[in-house]
Design a protein around this motif. Structure first.
Motif, short mmCIF file in Angstrom:
data_model
loop_
_atom_site.label_atom_id
_atom_site.label_comp_id
_atom_site.label_asym_id
_atom_site.label_seq_id
_atom_site.Cartn_x
_atom_site.Cartn_y
_atom_site.Cartn_z
N ASP A 45 41.16 33.18 39.30
CA ASP A 45 40.08 32.25 38.93
C ASP A 45 39.90 31.14 39.99
OD1 ASP A 45 39.46 33.62 36.66
OD2 ASP A 45 39.92 32.02 35.26
N GLY A 46 39.72 31.56 41.23
CA GLY A 46 39.46 30.59 42.29
C GLY A 46 40.59 29.62 42.53
N SER A 47 41.82 30.10 42.53
CA SER A 47 42.99 29.22 42.69
C SER A 47 42.91 28.41 43.99
CB SER A 47 44.28 30.05 42.72
OG SER A 47 44.48 30.73 41.51
N PRO A 48 42.97 27.09 43.91
CA PRO A 48 42.93 26.28 45.13
C PRO A 48 44.19 26.37 45.98
CG PRO A 48 43.20 24.89 43.19
CD PRO A 48 42.91 26.27 42.68
N ASP A 49 45.27 26.93 45.42
CA ASP A 49 46.52 27.03 46.20
C ASP A 49 46.60 28.30 47.03
OD1 ASP A 49 47.02 29.01 44.33
OD2 ASP A 49 49.03 28.30 43.82
N GLY A 50 45.54 29.12 47.04
CA GLY A 50 45.52 30.31 47.88
C GLY A 50 46.09 31.56 47.25
N THR A 51 46.29 31.55 45.94
CA THR A 51 46.82 32.75 45.26
C THR A 51 45.96 33.98 45.55
OG1 THR A 51 47.70 31.41 43.45
CG2 THR A 51 47.42 33.76 43.03
N GLY A 52 44.64 33.83 45.47
CA GLY A 52 43.74 34.95 45.70
C GLY A 52 43.88 35.54 47.10
N ALA A 53 44.05 34.69 48.09
CA ALA A 53 44.20 35.15 49.48
C ALA A 53 45.51 35.92 49.65
CB ALA A 53 44.15 33.97 50.44
N ILE A 54 46.58 35.45 49.00
CA ILE A 54 47.85 36.18 49.06
C ILE A 54 47.70 37.55 48.44
CG2 ILE A 54 50.24 36.20 48.25
CD1 ILE A 54 50.15 33.11 48.31
N ALA A 55 47.02 37.61 47.28
CA ALA A 55 46.80 38.89 46.61
C ALA A 55 45.97 39.82 47.48
CB ALA A 55 46.13 38.67 45.26
N ASP A 56 44.98 39.28 48.17
CA ASP A 56 44.16 40.09 49.07
C ASP A 56 45.01 40.73 50.16
OD1 ASP A 56 41.69 39.74 47.83
OD2 ASP A 56 41.20 37.95 49.01
N GLN A 57 45.93 39.98 50.73
CA GLN A 57 46.80 40.51 51.78
C GLN A 57 47.69 41.63 51.25
OE1 GLN A 57 46.83 39.80 55.15
NE2 GLN A 57 44.92 38.73 54.59
N ILE A 58 48.18 41.47 50.03
CA ILE A 58 49.00 42.52 49.42
C ILE A 58 48.16 43.77 49.18
CG2 ILE A 58 50.36 43.15 47.37
CD1 ILE A 58 51.03 40.15 47.09
N ALA A 59 46.92 43.58 48.71
CA ALA A 59 46.04 44.70 48.43
C ALA A 59 45.69 45.47 49.71
CB ALA A 59 44.78 44.21 47.74
N LEU A 60 45.57 44.78 50.83
CA LEU A 60 45.28 45.45 52.10
C LEU A 60 46.40 46.42 52.48
CD1 LEU A 60 43.78 42.57 54.28
CD2 LEU A 60 42.59 44.61 53.44
N ALA A 61 47.62 46.08 52.10
CA ALA A 61 48.77 46.90 52.47
C ALA A 61 49.14 47.93 51.40
CB ALA A 61 49.98 46.00 52.75
N ASP A 62 48.58 47.82 50.20
CA ASP A 62 48.94 48.69 49.08
C ASP A 62 47.68 49.08 48.33
OD1 ASP A 62 49.89 49.94 46.79
OD2 ASP A 62 51.49 48.47 46.43
N GLN A 63 47.28 50.33 48.41
CA GLN A 63 46.03 50.78 47.80
C GLN A 63 46.08 50.80 46.27
OE1 GLN A 63 45.20 54.75 49.15
NE2 GLN A 63 47.05 55.63 48.22
N GLN A 64 47.25 50.60 45.69
CA GLN A 64 47.36 50.54 44.24
C GLN A 64 47.26 49.11 43.70
OE1 GLN A 64 50.79 53.81 44.18
NE2 GLN A 64 50.22 53.22 42.09
N VAL A 65 47.04 48.17 44.59
CA VAL A 65 46.85 46.77 44.19
C VAL A 65 45.40 46.38 44.47
CG1 VAL A 65 47.54 44.37 44.58
CG2 VAL A 65 49.25 46.20 44.66
#
Length: 261
Positions: A45-65
């Motif tokens: 939900d638009g986390s200002p601490d960068g949670t979404g960006a961290i999740a995006d990086q994980i998703a780039l490396a793992d197609q199941q995320v």
């Protein structure tokens, strides 16, 4: 390592986040290790601490995320509804809920998957025999136990942990309980969906879990939030009982109640 039951089909766990930068990579790694065949959908939900960006990086490396970004903090229920819709459109057969803070242990997901074999909704329950909580003050445990007792008495259900957020739904369950009519956005959302499932004549099963209080980050639950949820449940329950006395159809009653929230 315990993999999920292939007879259940494709499974995804929906993980809502707001300011969980210190937890999100840790919980995804645990989930992917415990259940390698289970996919993950982070709803941020638009986390200002960068949670979404961290999740995006994980998703780039793992197609199941996968990551679903929302522009504003709209409440727990709203995040789950968005995640459920995404998962249904993506064709998943089993759609789950879990917190990002580690309170719902991925290592115990196998219990829920096994329970879903003969159920339509499985709840990881703190308040059935074998269930427990770790690192909770007695006041918070009393509030949760008392709140769930109140829910059982007011709504006339037997589920002992209707407010729990560690769950698995069959796809067919979510399709039958009219998600488009759900108006609950806060923590009362959990009780709402349990009640809808029971009213649809479906099977709800509880399996014991050990709930562990978060060790990093700030809890989104407060006494104020809990009291507000109980107020909403009270209004809902009283309206439901009144409609039952008047002999009105349950389905119509549920729609009307949702409209009042």
């Amino acid at each position: 390592m315990s993999e999920h039951h292939s007879t259940l089909g494709r499974t995804v766990m929906v993980v809502p986040t707001y300011n969980e930068a210190g937890n999100i990579a840790w919980i995804i790694e645990r989930l992917r290790t415990a259940q390698p065949l289970v996919d993950v959908l982070v709803v941020d939900d638009g986390s200002p601490d960068g949670t979404g960006a961290i999740a995006d990086q994980i998703a780039l490396a793992d197609q199941q995320v996968h990551v679903l970004h929302r522009t504003a903090k709209g409440g727990l229920g709203a995040a789950y509804l968005a995640g459920f819709r995404w998962a249904l459109e993506a064709g998943y057969d089993v759609i789950g809920e879990m917190d990002a803070d580690g309170s719902h242990q991925p290592e115990q997901l196998a219990r829920l998957l096994a329970g879903l074999e003969d159920a339509d909704l499985v709840i990881g329950s703190r308040w059935v025999p074998g269930g427990s909580v770790v690192n909770w003050p007695w006041q918070r445990e009393a509030l949760s136990r008392g709140g769930n007792l109140y829910v059982r008495l007011l709504l006339g259900i037997t589920v002992r942990d209707a407010t729990a957020g560690y769950r698995l739904f069959r796809r067919s369950t979510l399709e039958r309980i009219h998600l488009d009519e759900v108006r609950s956005t806060g923590y009362v959302f959990q009780t709402d969906l349990v009640t809808r499932t029971l009213q649809a004549g479906l099977v709800v099963r509880e399996v014991p879990i050990e709930f562990v209080e978060r060790i990093r980050g700030e809890s989104k639950m407060s006494g104020q939030v809990a009291v507000e949820s109980l107020k909403r449940i009270t209004w809902w329950g009283l309206r439901q009982r009144w409609n039952q006395i008047k002999g009105r159809p349950q389905a119509a009653s549920t729609r009307e109640l949702q409209a009042t929230r």
